[in-house]
Write a protein that holds these residues in place. Structure first.
Motif, PDB file in Angstrom:
ATOM      1  N   ALA A   1      -6.951  -9.638   0.940  1.00 28.30           N
ATOM      2  CA  ALA A   1      -7.185 -10.641  -0.094  1.00 28.30           C
ATOM      3  C   ALA A   1      -8.557 -10.455  -0.743  1.00 28.30           C
ATOM      4  CB  ALA A   1      -7.067 -12.040   0.494  1.00 28.30           C
ATOM      5  N   ARG A   2      -9.518  -9.943   0.025  1.00 23.96           N
ATOM      6  CA  ARG A   2     -10.845  -9.666  -0.527  1.00 23.96           C
ATOM      7  C   ARG A   2     -10.832  -8.450  -1.436  1.00 23.96           C
ATOM      8  NH1 ARG A   2     -15.133  -9.433   4.309  1.00 23.96           N
ATOM      9  NH2 ARG A   2     -16.506  -9.083   2.516  1.00 23.96           N
ATOM     10  N   SER A   3      -9.849  -7.573  -1.246  1.00 29.19           N
ATOM     11  CA  SER A   3      -9.838  -6.292  -1.953  1.00 29.19           C
ATOM     12  C   SER A   3      -9.037  -6.313  -3.243  1.00 29.19           C
ATOM     13  CB  SER A   3      -9.271  -5.201  -1.039  1.00 29.19           C
ATOM     14  OG  SER A   3     -10.017  -5.088   0.151  1.00 29.19           O
ATOM     15  N   THR A   4      -7.996  -7.172  -3.302  1.00 31.33           N
ATOM     16  CA  THR A   4      -7.118  -7.123  -4.472  1.00 31.33           C
ATOM     17  C   THR A   4      -6.413  -8.452  -4.696  1.00 31.33           C
ATOM     18  OG1 THR A   4      -5.130  -6.085  -5.401  1.00 31.33           O
ATOM     19  CG2 THR A   4      -5.323  -6.121  -3.001  1.00 31.33           C
ATOM     20  N   ASP A   5      -6.300  -8.841  -5.962  1.00 34.53           N
ATOM     21  CA  ASP A   5      -5.528 -10.035  -6.312  1.00 34.53           C
ATOM     22  C   ASP A   5      -4.037  -9.828  -6.078  1.00 34.53           C
ATOM     23  OD1 ASP A   5      -7.822 -11.329  -7.106  1.00 34.53           O
ATOM     24  OD2 ASP A   5      -7.601 -10.805  -9.228  1.00 34.53           O
ATOM     25  N   ALA A   6      -3.624  -8.573  -5.970  1.00 30.57           N
ATOM     26  CA  ALA A   6      -2.200  -8.288  -5.756  1.00 30.57           C
ATOM     27  C   ALA A   6      -1.720  -8.873  -4.434  1.00 30.57           C
ATOM     28  CB  ALA A   6      -1.952  -6.782  -5.782  1.00 30.57           C
ATOM     29  N   TYR A   7      -2.627  -9.110  -3.486  1.00 35.63           N
ATOM     30  CA  TYR A   7      -2.204  -9.660  -2.198  1.00 35.63           C
ATOM     31  C   TYR A   7      -1.518 -11.004  -2.388  1.00 35.63           C
ATOM     32  CZ  TYR A   7      -2.127 -12.006   2.250  1.00 35.63           C
ATOM     33  OH  TYR A   7      -1.692 -12.705   3.352  1.00 35.63           O
ATOM     34  N   TRP A   8      -2.109 -11.892  -3.189  1.00 30.79           N
ATOM     35  CA  TRP A   8      -1.529 -13.232  -3.353  1.00 30.79           C
ATOM     36  C   TRP A   8      -0.244 -13.185  -4.170  1.00 30.79           C
ATOM     37  CZ3 TRP A   8      -2.711 -16.508   0.049  1.00 30.79           C
ATOM     38  CH2 TRP A   8      -4.001 -16.557   0.601  1.00 30.79           C
ATOM     39  N   ARG A   9      -0.171 -12.300  -5.171  1.00 27.12           N
ATOM     40  CA  ARG A   9       1.081 -12.161  -5.922  1.00 27.12           C
ATOM     41  C   ARG A   9       2.195 -11.663  -5.008  1.00 27.12           C
ATOM     42  NH1 ARG A   9      -2.437  -9.697  -9.620  1.00 27.12           N
ATOM     43  NH2 ARG A   9      -1.483  -7.652  -9.314  1.00 27.12           N
ATOM     44  N   LEU A  10       1.862 -10.711  -4.144  1.00 28.27           N
ATOM     45  CA  LEU A  10       2.858 -10.184  -3.219  1.00 28.27           C
ATOM     46  C   LEU A  10       3.277 -11.246  -2.201  1.00 28.27           C
ATOM     47  CD1 LEU A  10       4.508  -7.812  -2.177  1.00 28.27           C
ATOM     48  CD2 LEU A  10       2.484  -7.024  -0.928  1.00 28.27           C
ATOM     49  N   THR A  11       2.327 -12.035  -1.727  1.00 24.91           N
ATOM     50  CA  THR A  11       2.647 -13.093  -0.769  1.00 24.91           C
ATOM     51  C   THR A  11       3.577 -14.126  -1.386  1.00 24.91           C
ATOM     52  OG1 THR A  11       0.512 -12.772   0.335  1.00 24.91           O
ATOM     53  CG2 THR A  11       1.661 -14.846   0.768  1.00 24.91           C
ATOM     54  N   GLU A  12       3.329 -14.487  -2.652  1.00 21.00           N
ATOM     55  CA  GLU A  12       4.197 -15.456  -3.330  1.00 21.00           C
ATOM     56  C   GLU A  12       5.618 -14.906  -3.478  1.00 21.00           C
ATOM     57  OE1 GLU A  12       2.171 -16.194  -6.946  1.00 21.00           O
ATOM     58  OE2 GLU A  12       0.645 -17.517  -6.029  1.00 21.00           O
ATOM     59  N   VAL A  13       5.735 -13.624  -3.805  1.00 22.62           N
ATOM     60  CA  VAL A  13       7.054 -13.021  -3.943  1.00 22.62           C
ATOM     61  C   VAL A  13       7.766 -12.999  -2.593  1.00 22.62           C
ATOM     62  CG1 VAL A  13       8.294 -10.884  -4.457  1.00 22.62           C
ATOM     63  CG2 VAL A  13       6.457 -11.642  -5.953  1.00 22.62           C
ATOM     64  N   MET A  14       7.042 -12.645  -1.539  1.00 20.78           N
ATOM     65  CA  MET A  14       7.658 -12.636  -0.209  1.00 20.78           C
ATOM     66  C   MET A  14       8.100 -14.040   0.196  1.00 20.78           C
ATOM     67  SD  MET A  14       5.634  -9.756   2.092  1.00 20.78           S
ATOM     68  CE  MET A  14       3.997 -10.454   1.933  1.00 20.78           C
ATOM     69  N   GLY A  15       7.312 -15.036  -0.201  1.00 20.15           N
ATOM     70  CA  GLY A  15       7.698 -16.410   0.084  1.00 20.15           C
ATOM     71  C   GLY A  15       8.994 -16.792  -0.612  1.00 20.15           C
ATOM     72  N   ARG A  16       9.152 -16.408  -1.877  1.00 18.89           N
ATOM     73  CA  ARG A  16      10.382 -16.721  -2.605  1.00 18.89           C
ATOM     74  C   ARG A  16      11.582 -15.991  -2.007  1.00 18.89           C
ATOM     75  NH1 ARG A  16       6.899 -16.809  -7.226  1.00 18.89           N
ATOM     76  NH2 ARG A  16       7.335 -14.632  -7.752  1.00 18.89           N
TER      77      ARG A  16
END
Length: 343
Positions: A193-208
């Motif tokens: 999460a410190r390295s890339t904003d893609a972490y949170w986008r990926l987490t949201e997709v995995m949640g869906r």
């Protein structure tokens, strides 16, 4: 590890582990003793699965036949709880660098020095209390049949797009760590999460996609190999590599943007009773980690140096590891993770 006991014996074994864990105040996943020719027994607590780590234990005991070994496997969070709670172990080996650093920083580790520890590079030891002996990347493991006909992603952004575009294919088929149960999973997540904003986008997709949550790499890999999961995110590369030759259709998905590289670390707890013997095993581990000897059971430290010059992002051993262990920071991060996963 698979146990082939009759149902009654399996139940008795599970009860015994539960009783031992209850007495110690932490949960044990597995335990095996290796009797020596003498009366002395070295007590080791570790996050490394026995089926991965046993070859090292057997080599060590062959060189030191008089010394018995009592090897206990626990999750990184339970290992941390055990040592902080005063459980008596002579050596603690963990994949959760941040939790190990906190133990060493807070006075739960003894100082140890030898010619081998002093030969370690500065980035692989801290204050003669914490020592790195492997460098292991987090990887994505996939079931190739579940990706048939699809172009494989090359970055996390590509992976996000792929999962969004094919929800019917990946719903319920993505596995990742339960950050509340896995110290290693929490470490990988916070560092990413410190390295890339893609972490949170990926987490949201995995949640869906109703991602399935796990405590351990080995369980995720099992479910990918069986086809129950299409992919497992951020499992230990060393565990995945060990399965590629035995599980048909299992593959590691290389990403070009970056990967976390974890340093597996060792410390001698303040409660250790056999410090000299613990130092003997620690030196043997570090020798393997520096590439001495053939067939190390886990990736040696040289991998970290290679990673530093590539697309890998090594997690550094130092006080910065404790940022997300602060109670408020941890609660805030887990709340954001819960919100992202509960779509």
């Amino acid at each position: 590890m698979r146990w082939f006991f009759a149902p009654l014996l399996g139940s008795l074994f599970a009860s015994l582990l539960a009783a031992v864990a209850g007495a110690q105040g932490f949960e044990i996943e597995d335990r095996r003793t290796y009797p020596g020719t003498g009366a002395d027994v070295l007590r080791v607590i570790s996050t490394a699965d026995l089926d991965v780590f046993e070859p090292f234990l057997l080599r060590f005991q062959e060189a030191n036949p008089e010394l018995g070994i009592d090897y206990v496997t626990a999750s990184s969070a339970e290992l941390h709880r055990a040592i902080r709670g005063g459980a008596t172990f002579d050596l603690a080996l963990s994949s959760a660098m941040d939790l190990q650093f906190a133990l060493a920083n807070d006075g739960f580790a003894q100082s140890y020095s030898s010619a081998i520890t002093q030969a370690l590079p500065d980035w692989a030891r801290w204050n003669d209390r914490l020592f790195a002996f492997t460098a292991e990347p987090a990887v994505i493991v996939i079931n190739e049949a579940r990706f048939e006909g699809l172009a494989l992603p090359r970055t996390r952004a590509d992976l996000v797009t792929l999962l969004r575009d094919y929800p019917e294919r990946f719903a319920g088929g993505v596995g990742t760590y339960d950050l509340r149960a896995s110290g290693l999973g929490y470490l990988f997540a916070t560092q990413e999460a410190r390295s890339t904003d893609a972490y949170w986008r990926l987490t949201e997709v995995m949640g869906r996609l109703e991602a399935r949550l796990y405590c351990c790499s080995s369980q995720m890999i099992d479910d990918v190999a069986s086809g129950d999961l299409a992919l497992a995110y951020n499992v230990l590369g060393s565990y995945a590599e060990g399965r590629l030759g035995t599980d048909e259709g299992l593959a590691i998905l290389p990403l070009e943007d970056f990967a976390n590289v974890m340093l597996r670390t060792a410390l001698i707890p303040a409660t250790a009773e056999r410090v000299d013997d613990a130092g003997l095993m620690l030196d043997a581990l570090l020798s393997e980690g520096m590439g001495d000897g053939a067939d190390p059971v886990l990736p040696p430290l040289q991998a970290r140096g290679e990673a530093a010059a590539s697309t890998f992002g090594p997690i550094r051993l130092g006080p910065a590891l404790m940022v997300y262990l602060d109670r408020l920071n941890r609660e805030s991060f887990l709340e954001a993770w819960d919100a992202a996963m509960e779509q």
